[in-house]
Design a protein around this motif. Structure first.
Motif, short mmCIF file in Angstrom:
data_model
loop_
_atom_site.label_atom_id
_atom_site.label_comp_id
_atom_site.label_asym_id
_atom_site.label_seq_id
_atom_site.Cartn_x
_atom_site.Cartn_y
_atom_site.Cartn_z
N CYS A 30 -32.12 94.74 -30.94
CA CYS A 30 -33.26 95.15 -31.76
C CYS A 30 -32.75 95.67 -33.10
N CYS A 79 -39.87 95.44 -28.68
CA CYS A 79 -38.86 96.32 -28.11
C CYS A 79 -39.56 97.50 -27.42
N TYR A 110 -33.83 97.86 -35.04
CA TYR A 110 -34.08 99.25 -35.40
C TYR A 110 -32.96 100.18 -34.93
N HIS A 111 -32.69 100.24 -33.62
CA HIS A 111 -31.66 101.14 -33.10
C HIS A 111 -30.61 100.41 -32.26
N GLY A 112 -30.71 99.08 -32.24
CA GLY A 112 -29.67 98.32 -31.56
C GLY A 112 -29.77 98.27 -30.05
N TRP A 113 -30.94 98.52 -29.50
CA TRP A 113 -31.07 98.27 -28.06
C TRP A 113 -30.81 96.78 -27.86
N HIS A 171 -38.57 100.35 -26.81
CA HIS A 171 -38.26 101.67 -27.37
C HIS A 171 -39.38 102.14 -28.30
N ARG A 172 -39.56 101.46 -29.42
CA ARG A 172 -40.56 101.92 -30.38
C ARG A 172 -41.44 100.78 -30.90
N GLY A 173 -41.45 99.70 -30.16
CA GLY A 173 -42.44 98.65 -30.46
C GLY A 173 -42.13 97.76 -31.64
N VAL A 174 -40.87 97.63 -31.99
CA VAL A 174 -40.50 96.76 -33.12
C VAL A 174 -40.32 95.32 -32.59
S1 FES Z 1 -37.35 100.17 -31.64
FE1 FES Z 1 -35.97 98.78 -30.81
S2 FES Z 1 -34.18 99.89 -30.63
FE2 FES Z 1 -35.56 101.33 -31.35
#
Ligand code: FES
Ligand SMILES: [Fe+2]
Length: 393
Positions: free
Chosen positions: A89, A69, A91-94, A71-74
């Protein structure tokens, strides 16, 4: 067992710079990644040629996205299929569209999130195809060639019954491929394997060569087997095989092709081994059994693969014997002997013919090889190299 560091092996292939650089494989090829039957709507994580990839089914399509992702690499493969045709995703639902990787919603930033649709948050997608009960992916830098370029034609015949088994193995993919190319090891390592209990193995072979096929895709291994007990001066007689072993059923054809495929022709079936690089220390061992048959013949073939061939060949012979070697071997240094002409020829073939080298550089590499620029430090290896050059030119 401790994992060996790739740096300890870097100089092994110094005479073949492209082969040396390919510690994660050659990028510009289609690779088998997972058996079709194992992939569903749930995201799966695979790694091919160093690229983390999310694979999942989306209706009648298979999708492949970079498994990260922005955003933060998950890993996106940990995410949810919240809406049709998307992955959210965890983590934050992107939320990304599977077809093109575009960020179409950022759930925890509201419906008007301004980040949606921006190019910098688009996730890379990869060409992916399903053929012959296998999911194939392409991570190359060049445009993907038609998949038929890389899938052996035997897989695509109408009556081909293709039965793959793909598993993650430890070890550099080049060790695994070279092990397949290496004919001499079968004479000793596999001599007592249950799969070949009734077969008479040669003691050794002479005149090992690797000869290109007419279409330029394969390097065929040729040699002359020598059967029966041999007297080794000062040591004794070997082999000491039981009376029940009979000639026949041996490997009829062995041949190699880029990007890391070995074909073994058995008496009435074909065994394709693809070594899909994962990272510097792992590969996917893809054992793909093929037979052309229909109806009851196909049923019998499936039963035979999932029982006898699965246990005795894929697990006992390949996983326990070859897999042990590939994981345990530790070189450089190496000192090659006559049968290793085949390995040297394979390394050189990769260096000259792997996709990704433009015309000018390819011509330069060819010229350097002709000048003997590819010789190696060890005397034994150098003579093997000379031998392979003579056979290949
Ligand atoms: S790391 Fe994927 S939505 Fe934040
Ligand atoms: Fe083997």
């Amino acid at each position: 067992m401790d994992e060996r560091q790739p740096a300890s092996r870097a100089s092994l292939y110094r005479s073949w710079p492209r082969y040396e650089a390919a510690d994660k494989g050659f990028r510009n090829y289609w690779y088998p990644a997972i058996e079709s039957r194992k992939l569903g709507k749930k995201p799966m994580a695979v790694k091919v040629v160093g690229e983390p990839i999310l694979l999942m089914r989306d209706g009648d399509k298979v999708r492949a996205l970079h498994d990260r992702c922005p955003h933060r690499g998950v890993p996106l493969s940990a995410g949810r299929n919240e809406f049709p045709g998307t992955i959210s995703c965890i983590y934050h639902g992107w939320t990304y569209r599977l077809a093109d990787g575009e960020l179409c919603a950022a759930l925890t930033d509201g419906p008007d999130s301004p980040i949606c649709g921006k190019a910098v948050v688009r996730v890379k997608t990869y060409p992916v195809e399903e053929r012959a009960n296998i999911i194939w992916v392409y991570v190359g830098d060049q445009p993907a060639p038609p998949i038929e370029e890389d899938v052996p034609e035997e897989f695509l015949a109408e009556d081909a019954v293709v039965i793959p088994m793909i598993e993650l193995r430890k070890g550099d993919w080049r060790y695994a491929m070279e092990n397949a190319v290496d004919e001499a090891h079968a004479r000793y390592l596999h001599r007592k394997t249950p799969f070949a209990f009734f077969r008479l193995f040669p003691a050794y072979q002479t005149d090992v060569q690797m000869v290109p096929s007419e279409d330029g895709k394969w390097l065929r291994r040729l040699s002359k087997p020598v059967f029966g007990p041999q007297n080794y001066p000062g040591v004794g007689t070997w082999p000491r095989d039981g009376f029940w072993r009979k000639a026949g059923g041996q490997v009829i054809v062995g041949k190699a092709r880029l990007p890391g495929v070995f074909y073994v022709g058995h008496k009435n079936w074909q065994d394709f081994q693809f070594f899909t690089p994962v990272d510097e220390q792992h590969h996917l061992m893809c054992q793909i059994a093929v037979r052309r048959t229909k109806g009851l013949g196909a049923l019998w073939w499936k039963l035979r693969v999932w029982s006898y061939i699965q246990l005795f060949h894929r697990i006992m012979l390949n996983r326990w014997e070859d897999g042990f070697i590939v994981e345990a071997m530790d070189c450089p240094p190496e000192r090659l002997f006559r049968p290793d002409v085949a390995i040297v020829a394979w390394r050189r073939w990769c260096d000259l013919h792997a996709r990704g080298l433009d015309g000018e550089r390819a011509a330069k590499a060819e010229a350097e090889a002709e000048d003997g620029g590819a010789s190696v430090a060890s005397g034994d290896a150098a003579s093997s190299q000379q031998a392979s050059k003579a056979e290949l030119t």
